[in-house]
Scaffold this motif. Structure first.
Motif, PDB file in Angstrom:
ATOM      1  N   SER A  48       0.826  -1.214   0.000  1.00  0.00           N
ATOM      2  CA  SER A  48       0.000   0.000   0.000  1.00  0.00           C
ATOM      3  C   SER A  48       0.858   1.262   0.000  1.00  0.00           C
ATOM      4  N   GLU A  49       2.092   1.177   0.543  1.00  0.00           N
ATOM      5  CA  GLU A  49       2.942   2.376   0.548  1.00  0.00           C
ATOM      6  C   GLU A  49       3.371   2.762  -0.870  1.00  0.00           C
ATOM      7  N   TRP A  50       3.307   1.830  -1.813  1.00  0.00           N
ATOM      8  CA  TRP A  50       3.634   2.129  -3.208  1.00  0.00           C
ATOM      9  C   TRP A  50       2.363   2.242  -4.039  1.00  0.00           C
ATOM     10  N   ALA A  51       1.527   1.207  -4.009  1.00  0.00           N
ATOM     11  CA  ALA A  51       0.233   1.211  -4.718  1.00  0.00           C
ATOM     12  C   ALA A  51       0.359   1.705  -6.160  1.00  0.00           C
ATOM     13  N   ARG A  52       1.359   1.184  -6.866  1.00  0.00           N
ATOM     14  CA  ARG A  52       1.588   1.632  -8.240  1.00  0.00           C
ATOM     15  C   ARG A  52       0.795   0.765  -9.225  1.00  0.00           C
TER      16      ARG A  52
END
Ligand SMILES: Nc1ncnc2c1ncn2[C@@H]1O[C@H](COP(=O)(O)OP(=O)(O)OP(=O)(O)O)[C@@H](O)[C@H]1O
Ligand SMILES: [Mg+2]
Length: 280
Positions: A31-35
């Motif tokens: 979730s910290e990236w969510a790319r």
């Protein structure tokens, strides 16, 4: 605009497909990236397609006659039934996973017939960047898994990419493959002098740090990198049996129940350095 990165090395078995799929999962699902991530399988061996989907889901795509990277490269070619075209570029994309935080993991699969394109390469290499340009606004990161030999597919990858990531296994034969890559990149720059293609770096993969041969091979690679002005990643990807085991189960190293935490953290550190290098 997506950041487009090819994983490439003229040496086989160095971890191009393994790192492609693990990086794709990493940036799509945490979730910290969510790319929004797209993997383009540009290898007739279709390893990353099978790694991601498993055998039966992959065969389902072929049976459904969904266009693959082969049909992309064959566009514009005259066949008995007319000129082959792909009317909607998004038809080539297999929407593998969508995450609630907005990240996604999609694939343009490959197939064995891609090797037929190489028998008559023509000007097919431009078909890939053309298609990617049409769909790249849907993604943040596009990872292209390359074949280990130099061909029209290599040019297609160079034309499509912003960056190259070069995995290297620290062993003698891998060090022999690197000058081939340097020559290949130089030939490309000579032919396309306006290209902005950059090398994101060389990453040592499957290191174990207790074999004297590794130290010698790493020194050789570092010298070559310095000579060519290439960045060498500070974070190396450790050897772990969880990579091949995870591949069989279609899981990234952090998605298995058996991977050791230090190996999972090791991959995360490399992924963070990768993100910095490609300005993700
Ligand atoms: N860090 C690692 N630790 C242990 N095994 C690894 C690691 N990275 C890759 N492998 C294993 O090494 C083998 C080759 O890896 P992979 O298929 O990713 O290489 P490749 O460069 O894509 O090969 P090819 O040139 O044939 O496409 C696979 O069995 C893979 O599971
Ligand atoms: Mg591969």
């Amino acid at each position: 605009m997506a950041t487009k990165v090819s994983l490439i090395n003229m040496k086989g078995g160095v971890g191009k497909s393994t790192l492609t799929i693990n990086l794709a999962w990493h940036f799509a699902c945490y979730s910290e990236w969510a790319r929004r991530v797209l993997v383009v399988d540009l290898d007739p061996q279709f390893n990353s397609s099978q790694y991601l989907l498993g055998v039966s889901e992959y065969e389902g795509i072929l049976n459904a006659k969904k266009p693959t990277v082969w049909e992309i490269l064959e566009q514009g070619i005259r066949t008995p039934s007319g000129i082959s075209t792909i009317s909607n570029p998004r038809d080539t994309i297999y929407k593998y996973r969508k995450f609630s935080h907005g990240g996604c993991l999609h694939l343009i699969p490959s197939r064995l017939e891609l090797s037929l394109s190489l028998k008559n390469p023509g000007n097919k290499e431009r078909n890939l960047p053309r298609l990617v340009t049409a769909i790249e606004s849907d993604y943040d990161l596009i990872l292209i898994d390359c074949a280990p030999t130099e061909s029209m597919l290599t040019t297609a990858a160079y034309l499509t990419s912003d960056y190259l990531l070069v995995p290297v296994k620290p062993e003698y034969l891998s060090t022999i493959g690197l000058p081939l890559l340097a020559n290949s990149m130089q030939d490309f720059k000579d032919e396309y002098p306006t290209s902005t293609l950059e090398l994101a770096g060389v990453v040592f993969n499957a290191t174990s740090d207790y074999l004297p041969e590794e130290t010698v091979a790493k020194d050789t690679v570092r010298k070559l990198a310095t000579k060519n002005g290439w960045y060498v990643f500070q974070n190396e990807v450790d050897y772990s049996r969880s990579y091949p085991k995870g591949a069989r189960e279609g899981k990234p190293i952090f998605g298995t129940s058996y991977s050791r935490m230090d190996k999972v953290l090791n991959f995360q550190l490399f992924a963070r350095e990768f993100a910095k290098q490609v300005k993700l």
